[in-house]
Design a protein around this motif. Structure first.
Motif, PDB file in Angstrom:
ATOM      1  N   VAL A   1       0.843  -1.196   0.000  1.00 41.66           N
ATOM      2  CA  VAL A   1       0.000   0.000   0.000  1.00 41.66           C
ATOM      3  C   VAL A   1       0.878   1.246   0.000  1.00 41.66           C
ATOM      4  N   GLY A   2       1.965   1.223   0.750  1.00 42.18           N
ATOM      5  CA  GLY A   2       2.910   2.347   0.755  1.00 42.18           C
ATOM      6  C   GLY A   2       3.529   2.576  -0.614  1.00 42.18           C
ATOM      7  N   ARG A   3       3.908   1.495  -1.288  1.00 38.26           N
ATOM      8  CA  ARG A   3       4.469   1.602  -2.639  1.00 38.26           C
ATOM      9  C   ARG A   3       3.411   2.121  -3.620  1.00 38.26           C
ATOM     10  N   LEU A   4       2.161   1.673  -3.434  1.00 40.19           N
ATOM     11  CA  LEU A   4       1.064   2.132  -4.289  1.00 40.19           C
ATOM     12  C   LEU A   4       0.897   3.652  -4.172  1.00 40.19           C
ATOM     13  N   LYS A   5       0.978   4.160  -2.951  1.00 40.85           N
ATOM     14  CA  LYS A   5       0.876   5.609  -2.745  1.00 40.85           C
ATOM     15  C   LYS A   5       1.971   6.340  -3.527  1.00 40.85           C
ATOM     16  N   GLU A   6       3.197   5.826  -3.461  1.00 43.41           N
ATOM     17  CA  GLU A   6       4.319   6.445  -4.188  1.00 43.41           C
ATOM     18  C   GLU A   6       4.069   6.432  -5.694  1.00 43.41           C
TER      19      GLU A   6
ATOM     20  N   LYS B   1      -9.950  -0.200   1.388  1.00 43.97           N
ATOM     21  CA  LYS B   1     -10.479  -0.642   2.677  1.00 43.97           C
ATOM     22  C   LYS B   1      -9.890   0.192   3.818  1.00 43.97           C
ATOM     23  N   ARG B   2      -8.623   0.609   3.661  1.00 42.78           N
ATOM     24  CA  ARG B   2      -7.943   1.426   4.679  1.00 42.78           C
ATOM     25  C   ARG B   2      -8.199   2.927   4.486  1.00 42.78           C
ATOM     26  N   LYS B   3      -9.042   3.258   3.514  1.00 39.01           N
ATOM     27  CA  LYS B   3      -9.410   4.653   3.201  1.00 39.01           C
ATOM     28  C   LYS B   3      -8.201   5.502   2.801  1.00 39.01           C
ATOM     29  N   ILE B   4      -7.289   4.873   2.038  1.00 42.82           N
ATOM     30  CA  ILE B   4      -6.122   5.575   1.519  1.00 42.82           C
ATOM     31  C   ILE B   4      -6.394   6.032   0.091  1.00 42.82           C
TER      32      ILE B   4
ATOM     33  N   THR C   1      -8.329   7.949  -6.751  1.00 43.87           N
ATOM     34  CA  THR C   1      -7.893   9.123  -6.002  1.00 43.87           C
ATOM     35  C   THR C   1      -7.115   8.686  -4.772  1.00 43.87           C
ATOM     36  N   LEU C   2      -5.881   9.159  -4.671  1.00 43.06           N
ATOM     37  CA  LEU C   2      -5.092   8.978  -3.456  1.00 43.06           C
ATOM     38  C   LEU C   2      -5.506  10.114  -2.540  1.00 43.06           C
ATOM     39  N   LEU C   3      -6.184   9.761  -1.459  1.00 45.23           N
ATOM     40  CA  LEU C   3      -6.725  10.782  -0.572  1.00 45.23           C
ATOM     41  C   LEU C   3      -5.597  11.507   0.159  1.00 45.23           C
ATOM     42  N   PRO C   4      -5.782  12.815   0.424  1.00 47.01           N
ATOM     43  CA  PRO C   4      -4.745  13.545   1.160  1.00 47.01           C
ATOM     44  C   PRO C   4      -4.650  13.011   2.582  1.00 47.01           C
ATOM     45  N   PRO C   5      -3.480  13.071   3.195  1.00 50.53           N
ATOM     46  CA  PRO C   5      -3.354  12.592   4.572  1.00 50.53           C
ATOM     47  C   PRO C   5      -4.237  13.432   5.476  1.00 50.53           C
ATOM     48  N   PRO C   6      -4.823  12.825   6.500  1.00 43.24           N
ATOM     49  CA  PRO C   6      -5.699  13.590   7.412  1.00 43.24           C
ATOM     50  C   PRO C   6      -4.897  14.688   8.101  1.00 43.24           C
ATOM     51  N   THR C   7      -5.521  15.841   8.233  1.00 43.24           N
ATOM     52  CA  THR C   7      -4.836  16.946   8.910  1.00 43.24           C
ATOM     53  C   THR C   7      -5.010  16.772  10.415  1.00 43.24           C
ATOM     54  N   VAL C   8      -3.949  17.075  11.134  1.00 42.62           N
ATOM     55  CA  VAL C   8      -3.985  16.979  12.584  1.00 42.62           C
ATOM     56  C   VAL C   8      -4.365  18.343  13.124  1.00 42.62           C
ATOM     57  N   ALA C   9      -5.388  18.374  13.945  1.00 40.20           N
ATOM     58  CA  ALA C   9      -5.839  19.644  14.516  1.00 40.20           C
ATOM     59  C   ALA C   9      -4.800  20.171  15.495  1.00 40.20           C
ATOM     60  N   ALA C  10      -4.550  21.461  15.422  1.00 39.66           N
ATOM     61  CA  ALA C  10      -3.577  22.080  16.332  1.00 39.66           C
ATOM     62  C   ALA C  10      -4.143  22.086  17.750  1.00 39.66           C
TER      63      ALA C  10
END
Length: 87
Positions: free
Chosen positions: A7-12, A55-58, A77-86
């Motif tokens: 999955v990591g390679r797929l993202k790349e 399935k992992r919502k990537i 669509t490769l979804l953007p990484p979730p943003t972490v709230a400050a």
């Protein structure tokens, strides 16, 4: 290679082959991904890797199973990484 690695390679590969969108996501068609020589050498079962990533919502795409030829124009669509709230 285990599923997480694949999955990591797929993202790349989606980032390499796809077009970045204003929201930070990347889009590529299944045909481009499937017909790329580098992807063919990396992924033994591209469709299985795509399903695991979905399935992992990537990634997101229409349908359950993508078939070469029939679904070449389906956008992945490769979804953007979730943003972490400050804090």
């Amino acid at each position: 290679m285990n599923v997480e690695e694949e999955v990591g390679r797929l993202k790349e590969e989606i980032q390499r082959l796809g077009q970045q969108q204003p929201d930070g996501s990347y889009k590529v068609t299944f045909g481009v991904l499937f017909n790329d020589d580098r992807c063919a050498n990396i992924f033994e079962a591209l469709v299985g890797t795509l399903r695991a990533a979905k399935k992992r919502k990537i990634v997101n795409y229409n349908g359950e199973l993508l078939l070469q030829g029939v679904h070449d124009n389906v956008e992945i669509t490769l979804l953007p990484p979730p943003t972490v709230a400050a804090a």
